[in-house]
Design an enzyme around this catalytic site. Structure first.
Site, PDB file in Angstrom:
ATOM      1  CG  ASN A 122      -1.574   0.675   1.216  1.00 30.22           C
ATOM      2  OD1 ASN A 122      -2.629   1.211   0.237  1.00 30.22           O
ATOM      3  ND2 ASN A 122      -1.961   1.939   2.652  1.00 30.22           N
ATOM      4  CG  ASP A 139      -3.062   3.497   6.560  1.00 26.82           C
ATOM      5  OD1 ASP A 139      -2.864   2.649   5.574  1.00 26.82           O
ATOM      6  OD2 ASP A 139      -3.543   4.285   6.729  1.00 26.82           O
ATOM      7  CG  HIS A 179      -0.677   5.873   4.168  1.00 25.60           C
ATOM      8  ND1 HIS A 179      -1.572   6.112   4.889  1.00 25.60           N
ATOM      9  CD2 HIS A 179      -0.042   7.098   6.338  1.00 25.60           C
ATOM     10  CE1 HIS A 179      -2.544   6.783   6.037  1.00 25.60           C
ATOM     11  NE2 HIS A 179      -1.024   7.372   6.389  1.00 25.60           N
ATOM     12  CB  SER A 193       5.647   5.095   4.198  1.00 25.77           C
ATOM     13  OG  SER A 193       5.839   5.546   5.310  1.00 25.77           O
TER      14      SER A 193
HETATM   15  C1  GRF Z   1      -2.687   9.319  -2.926  1.00 22.14           C
HETATM   16  O1  GRF Z   1      -1.700  10.383  -2.428  1.00 22.14           O
HETATM   17  C2  GRF Z   1      -1.962   8.324  -1.878  1.00 22.14           C
HETATM   18  O2  GRF Z   1      -1.055   8.567  -1.280  1.00 22.14           O
HETATM   19  C3  GRF Z   1      -3.765   8.167  -1.030  1.00 22.14           C
HETATM   20  O3  GRF Z   1      -4.734   8.373  -1.839  1.00 22.14           O
HETATM   21  C4  GRF Z   1      -4.144   8.966  -3.353  1.00 22.14           C
HETATM   22  C5  GRF Z   1      -4.044   8.332  -4.389  1.00 22.14           C
HETATM   23  O4  GRF Z   1      -3.618   8.728  -5.427  1.00 22.14           O
HETATM   24  N1  GRF Z   1      -3.784   6.488  -0.115  1.00 22.14           N
HETATM   25  P1  GRF Z   1      -4.239   8.653  -6.879  1.00 22.14           P
HETATM   26  O5  GRF Z   1      -5.711   8.042  -7.258  1.00 22.14           O
HETATM   27  O6  GRF Z   1      -2.991   7.715  -7.558  1.00 22.14           O
HETATM   28  O7  GRF Z   1      -4.131   9.857  -7.395  1.00 22.14           O
END
Ligand code: GRF
Length: 224
Positions: free
Chosen positions: A108, A146, A110, A137
């Site tokens: 994932n 997470d 994050h 991360s």
């Molecule tokens: C990213 O900021 C990621 O860190 C978070 O959700 C967002 C996803 O953006 N968990 P996208 O849909 O890939 O543009």
């Protein structure tokens, strides 16, 4: 290249786009065998369709509960036989049974320097906490939210004038680079999970790798 990626996303899909771009340029030795979502109308699904990828998007409200939705969506994921499942902005908590089914095969992205700020609204929480540093991360998915072992991070200084939106905007391209580098390290065989720990270039990782300005993953110096 036959390293098979399944991508899970709920949002605009900029991370999916970054993975696709990296595959096109040969930076990421893998192919995307399916894109899966809880939001049929999201940007990620639109991007996947434009690229002719296999997509499955199932609305949670069409299912009795979380377990039933997970069961349906992740059966579709299993059908594509992924080597790695990449959660790239998949905004639902995944049930423990499903996480266990794909243990050691799911990562994932994050938007914080875990273990700081698990959960939502990380940019606002970084500012509220007065943090001078923010980042993102890539971690293994375990049942606790997470909380899985972190493979790699990218760091960003927080400025006096930063707002949640400015942090999100500045972090976004760095997140893309982090996700691409981390996924490439796994697909290329440099990084793997063994017994709940990351092994990188044959060494068990004591602390997360850091993405440098050239978008390379580097072990953190012992005293950093
Ligand atoms: C990213 O900021 C990621 O860190 C978070 O959700 C967002 C996803 O953006 N968990 P996208 O849909 O890939 O543009």
């Amino acid at each position: 290249m036959d390293f098979r990626l399944a991508v899970l996303a709920s949002g605009r899909g900029s991370n999916l786009q970054a993975l696709l771009g990296a595959i096109e340029t040969g930076q990421l030795p893998a192919r995307i065998v399916g894109v899966f979502s809880d939001k049929p109308a999201c940007g990620a699904i639109a991007i996947a369709r434009e690229h002719g990828l296999h997509t499955v998007a199932l609305k949670p409200r069409d299912y009795a509960d979380r377990a039933a939705h997970d069961e349906a969506l992740f059966s579709a994921v299993a059908d594509v036989q992924p080597d790695l499942i990449v959660c790239a902005g998949y905004l639902r908590i995944i049930s423990e049974k499903t996480v266990r089914r794909f243990e050691d095969r799911m990562i994932n992205l994050h938007p914080s320097l875990l273990p700081r700020h698990p959960g939502l609204d990380t940019h606002a929480r970084v500012l509220a906490a007065g943090d001078t540093e923010h980042g993102a991360s890539v971690h293994a998915v375990i049942p606790a939210l997470d909380a899985g072992p972190v493979l790699a991070q990218v760091r960003l200084d927080v400025g006096r004038d930063d707002t949640p939106d400015s942090l999100a905007d500045r972090l976004s391209p760095r997140e893309h680079a982090l996700l691409v580098a981390s996924t490439a390290a796994i697909a290329g065989g440099r990084a793997r999970l063994a017994g709940g720990r990351w092994v990188f270039d044959g060494q068990s990782l004591e602390r997360p790798l850091q993405l440098d300005a050239d978008n390379q993953l580097r072990p953190e110096p012992a005293h950093a």
